[in-house]
Structure formats: C-alpha cells, structure tokens
Design an enzyme around this catalytic site. Sequence first.
Site, mmCIF file in Angstrom:
data_model
loop_
_atom_site.group_PDB
_atom_site.id
_atom_site.type_symbol
_atom_site.label_atom_id
_atom_site.label_comp_id
_atom_site.label_asym_id
_atom_site.label_seq_id
_atom_site.Cartn_x
_atom_site.Cartn_y
_atom_site.Cartn_z
ATOM 1 C CE LYS A 11 -4.545 0.814 0.311
ATOM 2 N NZ LYS A 11 -5.515 0.136 -0.562
ATOM 3 C CB THR A 56 -3.276 -3.219 -0.539
ATOM 4 O OG1 THR A 56 -4.537 -3.011 -1.160
ATOM 5 C CG2 THR A 56 -2.360 -4.029 -1.445
ATOM 6 N NE ARG A 176 30.133 27.552 -8.599
ATOM 7 C CZ ARG A 176 29.898 26.338 -9.102
ATOM 8 N NH1 ARG A 176 29.353 26.215 -10.293
ATOM 9 N NH2 ARG A 176 30.229 25.253 -8.423
ATOM 10 C CD GLN A 219 31.567 17.931 -9.448
ATOM 11 O OE1 GLN A 219 31.570 19.113 -9.079
ATOM 12 N NE2 GLN A 219 31.418 17.580 -10.725
ATOM 13 C CG HIS A 247 22.774 26.055 -13.321
ATOM 14 N ND1 HIS A 247 24.105 25.879 -13.017
ATOM 15 C CD2 HIS A 247 22.369 24.885 -13.885
ATOM 16 C CE1 HIS A 247 24.491 24.669 -13.386
ATOM 17 N NE2 HIS A 247 23.459 24.043 -13.907
#
Length: 294
Positions: A11, A56, A176, A219, A247
């Site tokens: 379910k 279920t 940035r 990263q 971005h």
Amino acid sequence: MPVLGHTQYGKAEVRVVRVFRDTDPHRIADHNVSVALSGDFADTHLTGDNSGVLTTDAIRNTVNAFAREAGDAVGAPEAFGRALARHFTAVPQVSRARVRIETYPWRRLEHDGQPHPHAFTRDGGHTRTTTVTATDDGGGWTVSGVAGLVVLKTTGSEFHGFHVDRYTTLAPTTDRMLATEVSAQWWHADDPADWNDSHRTVLGALTSAFAGHHSLSLQQTLHHVGVAVLTAGPGIGEIRLSLPNKHHLLVDLSPFGLDNPGEVFHADDRPYGLIEGAVRRDDLPDPGPAFAGW
C-alpha cells in the site's frame, strides 16, 4: 521460457496524522507511509490463488492502528517504520518488508509573542525521509534522510580549471552563486539513542558544512558535507547525497543602461547539473550491493 522474476506489492502513501494529546503542549506526527512486501507470492501471479495474500487494505489499516498503538514511537519515523516492518515480516509468507516514510514537519504558531500549545503551521522547508527494511530472519537496516532541503550561498564558491573541448561555453569563475536542493540518505550502522536527536544532529552538520565550506566545485562540497555528517553523527555508516546545481544566471541589464555587479540573477530550473555520491566510514565494508535501492 519466461519465468516470474522478483515481485513485491503493498500500500502506497497512507497519510496518517497522529496528535499526542496526553501532553500539553500537544505534539503532531505527520507521516506519508508506503509499504512493500516481498516473499512467497508466486501463486497469485501464476494461478490467481490469493490465499497467501495479505490485502493492501489490511496494510493500510495496520498503519493507522499502529499510529494509535505504537505510542511515542510514532513520533520518530525510524521507530515507527521498524515497528511496522517487524509486524509485516511476522506474516508467514512475507520474507522482506520495506517501509518508506515521508515526514512533514510542523512548527508552533505564536500568540501574544509566545508559541501556542495547540496551534501549528506546516513548515515547508524540507521533508524528512525514512526507509526501514526488515527480513524474516531478523535482519534489516534503517536509512534516514531529507528531501527538498534548498540551500544557497551568495558567495564563497568558485568553478574553474575544468576540461575544455570544442563544445565548452561555460566561463570560469572565482565567485559565483551556489545553490542546491539536497536529497540525502544515511544508513545507521548502529542505532542512535534518540532518532529525532540524531536527525537534528545530521541536519545541523550538513547545513553548517555547506555554509562554512569555500567551494571549488559542488563535487568537493559533497565530499566535505559527507565527512562532516559522518564525523558528527556517531553510528552512521554511509551517507548518499544527490545535489542538483540550481543555476542562478546573471541577468544582462546593459540594454537598460544599468550595470549588474552580481546582484540580479535569473533562477534557471532546467536543465541542471546533477552531482551525486556517497561518503562512508573506512572501517566498514562498502554496503553498495547490499543496500541497492535503499
């Protein structure tokens, strides 16, 4: 000749809200629970024999009943998920139960400058996630997590020195905007003393590491955050992170006779870079194959 492969059923998305009225102020636990059962269910697929199938509807009813019966455990999705998973693996034909829970945080409304004991507002900042898997031999694992946690730094991020080919158009930068929507899952090699406190500790370590890290790439930030979480959260064996690069593009205001010294940006939702990876303790074997699909 075709043969039946792995199957599971259950379910999905049972919405259950538990109000704890035995204390003042009241508390709320708001969960979205999905249960998947695996085991000896070949007959229902091959012959239509449903004698071994737990319905279920019964799964849904169990979730609702346990929300009442499990007491304070409902307040920690890891404990709630474990109670449910162990219950379902006690069904003779079930060999594995996976319980996934999304938990929606609430915070108290204020009245006369003080938190009100009985009034709440939904905190839309993020969703707490939990996956508990139990097996009929008593084994299993518990994975906590977070989804939809949007974090942003207006500076303290660089990206340059990358490989350039004939299709590269991105300009290198030493300053940035860095933004991402964190999805993270961490596996508990050892149980914490308090699931909720453990979750707060991990979330605090994750956000603090993101804020304080001078990033040379998303990263590098992923690894830094992972190390911080494993250091702060005792008993955590591995954390997996999925970090889409949200971005923010500098808007050209020159057609309007205006400069733009890094102040006005367009939030570009797609396409986006997607950085994913795991950081694990070096004293534990790589759990990748065992926890595939967490």
